[in-house]
Design a protein around this motif. Sequence first.
Motif, short mmCIF file in Angstrom:
data_model
loop_
_atom_site.label_atom_id
_atom_site.label_comp_id
_atom_site.label_asym_id
_atom_site.label_seq_id
_atom_site.Cartn_x
_atom_site.Cartn_y
_atom_site.Cartn_z
N GLN A 62 21.72 42.80 30.85
CA GLN A 62 22.87 42.07 31.40
C GLN A 62 23.96 42.96 31.98
OE1 GLN A 62 22.59 38.84 28.02
NE2 GLN A 62 24.36 38.42 29.26
N LYS A 118 14.02 37.06 21.55
CA LYS A 118 15.36 37.64 21.44
C LYS A 118 15.59 38.25 20.05
CE LYS A 118 17.82 35.46 25.09
NZ LYS A 118 19.06 34.82 25.54
N ARG A 133 30.33 21.91 23.68
CA ARG A 133 30.98 20.80 24.40
C ARG A 133 30.20 19.52 24.18
NH1 ARG A 133 31.22 22.80 29.47
NH2 ARG A 133 33.39 23.41 29.21
N PRO A 161 29.73 16.14 25.97
CA PRO A 161 30.08 15.45 27.22
C PRO A 161 30.51 14.01 26.95
CG PRO A 161 27.92 16.49 27.38
CD PRO A 161 28.32 16.55 25.95
N ALA A 212 21.61 23.36 32.00
CA ALA A 212 20.59 24.38 32.26
C ALA A 212 21.21 25.76 32.44
CB ALA A 212 19.78 23.99 33.50
N GLY A 213 22.19 26.07 31.58
CA GLY A 213 22.75 27.43 31.55
C GLY A 213 21.86 28.32 30.69
N GLY A 214 22.41 29.44 30.26
CA GLY A 214 21.64 30.37 29.43
C GLY A 214 21.07 29.69 28.20
N ILE A 215 21.87 28.82 27.58
CA ILE A 215 21.40 28.19 26.35
C ILE A 215 20.40 27.08 26.63
CG2 ILE A 215 22.20 26.78 24.38
CD1 ILE A 215 24.56 28.78 24.20
N ASP A 260 17.28 28.88 26.95
CA ASP A 260 16.81 29.37 25.64
C ASP A 260 16.18 28.23 24.83
OD1 ASP A 260 17.56 31.95 26.03
OD2 ASP A 260 19.31 31.90 24.72
N ARG A 286 23.89 19.10 36.64
CA ARG A 286 24.55 18.26 37.64
C ARG A 286 24.66 19.00 38.97
NH1 ARG A 286 29.86 17.19 34.28
NH2 ARG A 286 29.65 19.46 34.37
N LYS A 287 24.79 20.28 38.93
CA LYS A 287 24.95 21.06 40.17
C LYS A 287 23.76 20.88 41.10
CE LYS A 287 25.76 25.05 38.02
NZ LYS A 287 26.23 24.69 36.70
N CYS A 291 23.18 20.80 25.85
CA CYS A 291 23.44 22.23 26.07
C CYS A 291 24.48 22.34 27.18
CB CYS A 291 22.18 22.96 26.49
SG CYS A 291 20.81 22.80 25.35
N ALA A 292 25.59 21.66 27.00
CA ALA A 292 26.56 21.47 28.08
C ALA A 292 27.72 22.46 28.01
CB ALA A 292 27.07 20.03 28.04
N GLN A 329 30.53 25.17 26.30
CA GLN A 329 31.37 25.23 25.09
C GLN A 329 32.84 25.01 25.39
OE1 GLN A 329 29.30 27.91 25.86
NE2 GLN A 329 27.65 27.49 24.43
N LEU A 372 32.24 32.57 28.55
CA LEU A 372 31.70 33.08 27.29
C LEU A 372 30.31 33.68 27.46
CD1 LEU A 372 31.43 33.23 24.16
CD2 LEU A 372 30.37 31.01 24.33
N ASP A 373 30.21 34.91 27.16
CA ASP A 373 28.92 35.49 26.86
C ASP A 373 29.19 36.76 26.08
OD1 ASP A 373 29.24 37.69 28.62
OD2 ASP A 373 28.45 36.53 30.27
P1 NAP Z 1 26.70 27.76 30.55
O1 NAP Z 1 25.85 28.88 31.02
O2 NAP Z 1 28.11 27.67 31.02
O3 NAP Z 1 25.94 26.41 30.95
C1 NAP Z 1 26.43 25.15 30.62
C2 NAP Z 1 25.55 24.07 31.25
O4 NAP Z 1 26.09 22.82 30.91
C3 NAP Z 1 25.47 24.16 32.74
O5 NAP Z 1 24.13 23.95 33.10
C4 NAP Z 1 26.36 23.02 33.21
O6 NAP Z 1 25.72 22.57 34.38
C5 NAP Z 1 26.31 22.04 32.06
N1 NAP Z 1 27.54 21.31 31.81
C6 NAP Z 1 28.81 21.80 31.78
N2 NAP Z 1 29.68 20.81 31.48
C7 NAP Z 1 28.95 19.70 31.29
C8 NAP Z 1 29.29 18.36 30.95
N3 NAP Z 1 30.55 17.97 30.73
N4 NAP Z 1 28.30 17.47 30.86
C9 NAP Z 1 27.00 17.83 31.07
N5 NAP Z 1 26.63 19.08 31.41
C10 NAP Z 1 27.60 20.01 31.51
O7 NAP Z 1 26.77 27.71 28.99
P2 NAP Z 1 25.63 27.96 27.93
O8 NAP Z 1 24.29 27.64 28.46
O9 NAP Z 1 26.10 27.23 26.74
O10 NAP Z 1 25.71 29.48 27.66
C11 NAP Z 1 26.90 30.05 27.10
C12 NAP Z 1 27.02 31.51 27.47
O11 NAP Z 1 26.03 32.28 26.86
C13 NAP Z 1 26.90 31.73 28.96
O12 NAP Z 1 27.83 32.68 29.37
C14 NAP Z 1 25.54 32.26 29.09
O13 NAP Z 1 25.42 33.09 30.23
C15 NAP Z 1 25.35 33.01 27.81
N6 NAP Z 1 23.94 33.08 27.52
C16 NAP Z 1 23.22 33.98 28.18
C17 NAP Z 1 21.89 34.05 27.97
C18 NAP Z 1 21.07 35.05 28.69
O14 NAP Z 1 19.91 35.15 28.47
N7 NAP Z 1 21.62 35.86 29.55
C19 NAP Z 1 21.28 33.19 27.10
C20 NAP Z 1 22.04 32.26 26.42
C21 NAP Z 1 23.38 32.22 26.66
P3 NAP Z 1 26.28 21.40 35.30
O15 NAP Z 1 27.78 21.51 35.24
O16 NAP Z 1 25.69 21.68 36.63
O17 NAP Z 1 25.74 20.18 34.70
#
Ligand code: NAP
Length: 694
Positions: free
Chosen positions: A362, A444, A491, A493, A525-528, A531, A585-586, A646-647, A649, A678-679
Amino acid sequence: MSAAEKILPGHAKYARLFTPLDLGHTVIKNRSIMGSMHTGLEELPDGFERMAAYYAERAAGGVGMIITGGIAPNPEGGMTVKDADGAELFAASKLQNDKEVAGHAIVTKAVHDAAPDCKFVMQILHMGPLAYNDLAVAPSPVKSRIGAFAPAELDEAGIEKQIADHANCAAMAKKAGYDGVEIIGSAGYLLSTFLVKKTNQRTDKWGGSYENRMRFPLEVAERCREAVGDDFIIVFRIAAMDMLQGGMSWHEVAELARELEKVGVSMISTHFTWHESAVPTIATMVPRAAFTSVTGRVRQEVSIPVITSNRINTPEVAETVLADGEADLVSMARPMLADSQFMAKAAEDRADEINTCIACNQACLDHTFGGKTTSCLVNPRACHETLLTYEPTQAAKTIAVIGAGPAGLAYATVAAERGHKVTLFDAADEIGGQFNLAKLVPGKEEFYETLRYYGKMIEKLGIELKLNTRAEADMLSDFEHVVVATGISPRVPDIEGINHEKAVSYVDVLKGNKPVGKRVAIMGAGGIGFDVADTISHDGLSGALDKAVFAKEWGVDFDNHPRGGVTGVEPEVASADREIFLMQRKETNVGKGLGKTTGWTHRLTLQRRGVKMMNAIDYRKIDDAGLHITANGQPDILDVDTVIICAGQEPLRDLYDTLESNGVSVELVGGAYEAAELDAKAAIKQASEMAAAI
Ligand code: NAP
Ligand code: SF4
């Protein structure tokens, strides 16, 4: 090892790792090499000074030999870096003339001053068709799948120029004070493109038969030797398994190694993959030391030392590889980024204090390929040695750190290392915060190492650890400073039916607290989200823990070594008996935001397992019928048993708000500060910088 050198307990424990290697004209003091990695410093105005500090710290850390990031022998082989006015800058990333020698001499002097017995070797990297400039050249005008430009075909004079430029570069490296050069003949860069038929379609003496295709790399090696004399190290890096359909056969690899020995190469370094291949070779999901058996076979072909690499990140693994006779030396690039004192700690039998590389890419390769300065997720000082320093404090404070996740752990350890008296609170019964979820994801498992490191540092630095303790404002009045690292909450939703029994949080899924049905929608569909999709689509043992599983999943045949290691070998998909929808949603492609160098592996894995990725989704409600969505403007109901949320945090900062309004000296860090960003990389970096400044 000189008689004067102290014999340390680690020398006996890692006996092979600490055995010197006599090359005749010089001795490498142990079997560890810091492998080549581009740092991004090469192109900065103060790059030589910063590289001097970066490499010198690693030299002082006890490594036997350091190989620099790639330096081009001429403009066409390198990167075009432009200054703010659009003028091209090559000064730092190529070595061709005396002016450039002077810059490199700053770095070689610093390294040799820090550790006179550390060998310092410069990598000559001619990028060939992968050069980021419109001067790119190659044996044939074949544009790489990942190249920016179609290369021009070299004519006879052009070939002679490239050979002469390599030899000149090697001579200049000697003049600059390096102990040797590494010539890169792998990865899809110029020399390797001569070896493989799909990139070398020539019919003259430089193409056609394998003998002809080997001619250019051999000529480069031979002319470099002539240019530098016998008392200079020349390492040649070959693709021992290039992971290309139709790539090099085992017999071709072996023949190349034998011929390289004949033309005077000092050592052969084995590389695995071309950058364009579709097999991960260094990511977390690759088992440790997965490729060393291939190096072992190369070693049988030659009498010069052979170097292995890839996913060797502890002294134990390095020692085992050497003990098994699979290599003469072990190259560890990213592990030396993560901990500059890797070998010193091993020597003193303090391996449990090593900050282990978790192979996340990363902050190193994702930065490199994203045009940013390289660093390290677990060590933000890497490549920032002159900017981020942990000086002993002149005014020790009592500091309470609330939250033992990545941010809290980083803050506590840096502040304590500087002499502050730190108490670390966490409501859970173990340290780690979100790392404890990450470590549960198949592939991991390396996160356990980070937790081991921090656990050891807490003990060593005398940090008072209060687990099972939810810190309240009134408990903190005795501290001179409070750091709130309380992290995040998932979070929820605002969707009708979000409390329906089908809806579950990713936390409960990863911890195994809630059952997951056969038909599953993943919301986010973010990192989590990725995962979670990986975890629930996975069937059986993680490939990261088992080489045979990894080989099957990615279609590699280590034993029979067909062309490239992969030709004709189909990946065997190990998917669970589940139908999975991964949604966002994106409108962008699902997974677009994942890491540059590892995102493709996650997308490909899930595609192979049949996970359906859906973008531009509008969620309407969850009820007994399933998840109601609008997709492409059309309402639809996904008849799923489980909806995993997985929306993202939200920050948890109530404690901070209370302390701040009470006038307490307080700082906010990590996810509690900015959950959107956050990461672990951002959290550790921010916390380390703040702890360096208190
Ligand atoms: P994230 O990467 O910010 O993704 C959040 C997802 O939730 C997005 O797909 C977003 O897409 C959706 N979302 C956001 N608000 C929403 C809502 N109100 N209702 C429904 N969907 C919503 O967060 P994360 O997946 O929880 O990961 C957290 C952090 O850990 C990130 O910085 C991530 O990069 C890191 N992480 C990294 C890895 C890695 O392998 N590099 C693995 C795990 C986590 P839409 O808004 O398009 O719906
Ligand atoms: Fe290793 Fe990750 Fe650091 Fe890169 S960023 S060196 S992969 S821990």
